[in-house]
Structure formats: structure tokens, C-alpha cells
Design a protein around this motif. Structure first.
Motif, PDB file in Angstrom:
ATOM      1  N   GLU A  24      33.677  14.541 -18.440  1.00 55.16           N
ATOM      2  CA  GLU A  24      33.981  15.249 -17.763  1.00 55.16           C
ATOM      3  C   GLU A  24      32.707  16.774 -17.173  1.00 55.16           C
ATOM      4  O   GLU A  24      32.142  16.193 -18.162  1.00 55.16           O
ATOM      5  CB  GLU A  24      35.117  16.663 -16.715  1.00 55.16           C
ATOM      6  N   SER A  27      30.501  22.043 -11.774  1.00 50.44           N
ATOM      7  CA  SER A  27      29.987  21.295 -10.806  1.00 50.44           C
ATOM      8  C   SER A  27      29.451  22.559 -10.611  1.00 50.44           C
ATOM      9  O   SER A  27      29.398  24.206 -11.103  1.00 50.44           O
ATOM     10  CB  SER A  27      31.064  21.458  -9.707  1.00 50.44           C
ATOM     11  N   ASP A  29      30.185  24.935  -8.919  1.00 49.21           N
ATOM     12  CA  ASP A  29      31.192  26.760  -8.437  1.00 49.21           C
ATOM     13  C   ASP A  29      31.561  26.253  -9.692  1.00 49.21           C
ATOM     14  O   ASP A  29      33.056  27.518  -9.635  1.00 49.21           O
ATOM     15  CB  ASP A  29      31.969  25.446  -7.286  1.00 49.21           C
ATOM     16  N   SER A  31      33.455  24.201 -10.672  1.00 52.88           N
ATOM     17  CA  SER A  31      34.967  23.443 -11.799  1.00 52.88           C
ATOM     18  C   SER A  31      34.730  22.313 -12.228  1.00 52.88           C
ATOM     19  O   SER A  31      33.603  21.937 -12.763  1.00 52.88           O
ATOM     20  CB  SER A  31      35.380  23.172  -9.774  1.00 52.88           C
ATOM     21  N   TRP A  32      35.232  21.724 -12.742  1.00 53.28           N
ATOM     22  CA  TRP A  32      35.385  20.927 -13.160  1.00 53.28           C
ATOM     23  C   TRP A  32      35.070  19.035 -12.810  1.00 53.28           C
ATOM     24  O   TRP A  32      36.540  19.390 -11.952  1.00 53.28           O
ATOM     25  CB  TRP A  32      35.915  20.367 -14.816  1.00 53.28           C
ATOM     26  N   ARG A  33      34.563  17.923 -12.664  1.00 55.41           N
ATOM     27  CA  ARG A  33      35.020  16.964 -11.795  1.00 55.41           C
ATOM     28  C   ARG A  33      34.786  15.259 -12.677  1.00 55.41           C
ATOM     29  O   ARG A  33      33.800  15.633 -14.133  1.00 55.41           O
ATOM     30  CB  ARG A  33      33.994  16.480 -10.422  1.00 55.41           C
ATOM     31  N   PRO A  34      35.844  14.911 -12.787  1.00 56.69           N
ATOM     32  CA  PRO A  34      35.595  14.263 -13.826  1.00 56.69           C
ATOM     33  C   PRO A  34      34.241  12.876 -12.887  1.00 56.69           C
ATOM     34  O   PRO A  34      33.757  12.844 -12.186  1.00 56.69           O
ATOM     35  CB  PRO A  34      36.449  12.924 -13.104  1.00 56.69           C
ATOM     36  N   LEU A  35      34.254  11.839 -14.145  1.00 51.90           N
ATOM     37  CA  LEU A  35      32.459  11.448 -14.005  1.00 51.90           C
ATOM     38  C   LEU A  35      33.282   9.817 -14.500  1.00 51.90           C
ATOM     39  O   LEU A  35      32.482   8.775 -14.216  1.00 51.90           O
ATOM     40  CB  LEU A  35      31.391  11.772 -15.437  1.00 51.90           C
ATOM     41  N   VAL A  52      24.131  12.819 -12.245  1.00 51.41           N
ATOM     42  CA  VAL A  52      24.871  13.705 -11.556  1.00 51.41           C
ATOM     43  C   VAL A  52      23.908  15.049 -12.411  1.00 51.41           C
ATOM     44  O   VAL A  52      23.630  15.115 -13.655  1.00 51.41           O
ATOM     45  CB  VAL A  52      26.631  14.766 -11.782  1.00 51.41           C
ATOM     46  N   THR A  54      24.361  18.395 -13.330  1.00 53.49           N
ATOM     47  CA  THR A  54      24.577  19.555 -14.492  1.00 53.49           C
ATOM     48  C   THR A  54      24.627  20.224 -16.059  1.00 53.49           C
ATOM     49  O   THR A  54      23.584  19.922 -16.641  1.00 53.49           O
ATOM     50  CB  THR A  54      26.630  19.451 -14.839  1.00 53.49           C
TER      51      THR A  54
END
Length: 82
Positions: A24, A27, A29, A31-35, A52, A54
Motif C-alpha cells: 500500500e 495518499s 489525504d 489514507s492508505w491505498r493498495p498498489l 503513483v 507517495t
């Protein structure tokens, strides 16, 4: 920083322990997002995904047969051929 590849290495001198994982990125903001996600790391697993930007990457082991022993987690940006 911009990334599109992650290298995961497991210390297999204690056996292959990771059965499932998610990588992950944080972001803007917070929050964590999956890659990417996968099964079994073994000696080395290289994952490729859409680029991305990050400031942090994390490996979340979602299933293991014993306590995971991660030897290395590295993120890279590899320029694509045009």
C-alpha cells in the motif's frame, strides 16, 4: 516520490512464511491505498503497478504460516519505454 515497482525479499533461511500480502501507498489525504497484492514472496518478488506519487509505502502481510521475516522492502520508479 514517484514509484511503479516494489521489491520484496523474504529471509528464507527460516522457510517461506508469507502466504498473502498487500503493498500500500499513503495518499495525500493520509489514507492508505493498495498498489498490488500477491501470494508467496520467497527469495524475491518484484511487483509492477501504475506509477503513483507517495511519501510512504507499506507491506501488509494478510496471511502467513509463521511470523514473517522480511529481509528487504524497496520502492523504485522505472521509466517506461516510449
Amino acid at each position: 516520490r514517484r514509484v511503479n515497482h516494489v521489491v520484496i525479499m523474504e529471509d528464507i533461511s527460516h522457510g517461506e512464511r508469507i502466504l498473502e500480502y498487500v503493498v500500500e501507498a499513503v495518499s495525500p489525504d493520509g489514507s492508505w491505498r493498495p498498489l498490488c497484492s500477491g501470494e508467496s514472496v520467497g527469495h524475491k518478488r518484484i511487483e509492477q503497478f501504475d506509477a503513483v506519487s507517495t511519501s510512504r509505502i507499506r507491506l501488509r502481510v494478510t496471511k502467513a504460516k509463521a511470523e514473517p521475516r522480511v529481509r528487504r522492502l524497496a520502492a523504485h520508479y522505472v521509466a517506461e519505454d516510449e
